[in-house]
Design a protein around this motif. Structure first.
Motif, PDB file in Angstrom:
ATOM      1  N   GLY A   1       0.832  -1.199   0.000  1.00 34.83           N
ATOM      2  CA  GLY A   1       0.000   0.000   0.000  1.00 34.83           C
ATOM      3  C   GLY A   1       0.861   1.241   0.000  1.00 34.83           C
TER       4      GLY A   1
ATOM      5  N   ASP B   1      -0.771   3.907  -4.470  1.00 35.35           N
ATOM      6  CA  ASP B   1      -1.254   2.574  -4.866  1.00 35.35           C
ATOM      7  C   ASP B   1      -0.519   2.015  -6.077  1.00 35.35           C
ATOM      8  OD1 ASP B   1      -2.988   1.680  -2.929  1.00 35.35           O
ATOM      9  OD2 ASP B   1      -4.752   2.610  -3.838  1.00 35.35           O
TER      10      ASP B   1
ATOM     11  N   LYS C   1      -0.974  -1.562  -7.386  1.00 34.20           N
ATOM     12  CA  LYS C   1      -2.066  -1.972  -8.270  1.00 34.20           C
ATOM     13  C   LYS C   1      -1.663  -1.916  -9.741  1.00 34.20           C
ATOM     14  CE  LYS C   1      -5.704  -0.860  -4.986  1.00 34.20           C
ATOM     15  NZ  LYS C   1      -6.906  -0.062  -4.727  1.00 34.20           N
TER      16      LYS C   1
END
Length: 145
Positions: free
Chosen positions: A18, A22, A25
């Motif tokens: 995290g 981000d 991702k």
């Protein structure tokens, strides 16, 4: 101070857990899967560009030669405090994306936000000032330079 920095770093999450806008991702394919499943963008030429850039980002972020350290994780202009009379950096706000990762991540984010002119051309003078200012506080390894 070194001991305090090490303690802080060990208490923070890594960028793959995290933080850092981000970025995980992008690296783990989550954003790509969302884009692929979206009717509005399916087949758009941007997806090929995105995939190439995401792969390059993944390779860069996992380069063992890059030094890791504590990152702000979101060093864009809206999170920077500047003295209005001198233009000097006073500090940062918004630490919700703080984590440990490649120190170049913060530099790259800041450069993308602050080192381009209105015509989208890279302003080498601004980039040099950013790099010199950063290096005056935190040394950069040869690969980062």
């Amino acid at each position: 101070v070194q001991g305090q920095a090490a303690a802080t770093a060990s208490a923070l999450r890594g960028f793959m857990d995290g933080g850092a806008c981000d970025v995980r991702k992008h690296l783990n394919g989550e954003y790509k899967a969302s884009l692929d499943s979206c009717d509005a963008v399916r087949g758009h030429p941007f997806l090929d560009f995105y995939e190439t850039q995401a792969e390059a980002l993944k390779n860069a972020m996992q380069t063992a030669q890059l030094p890791n350290g504590v990152l702000h994780g979101d060093p864009f202009l809206d999170n920077v405090l500047v003295d209005p009379s001198s233009g000097a950096l006073c500090g940062f706000v918004d630490f919700e994306d703080a984590c440990v990762g490649p120190v170049l991540f913060d530099i790259a984010c800041c450069a993308s936000a602050a080192c381009f002119r209105a015509d989208s051309a890279l302003d080498i003078r601004r980039l040099r000032a950013l790099m010199e200012g950063y290096a005056s506080r935190r040394s950069l390894c040869a690969i980062a330079q």
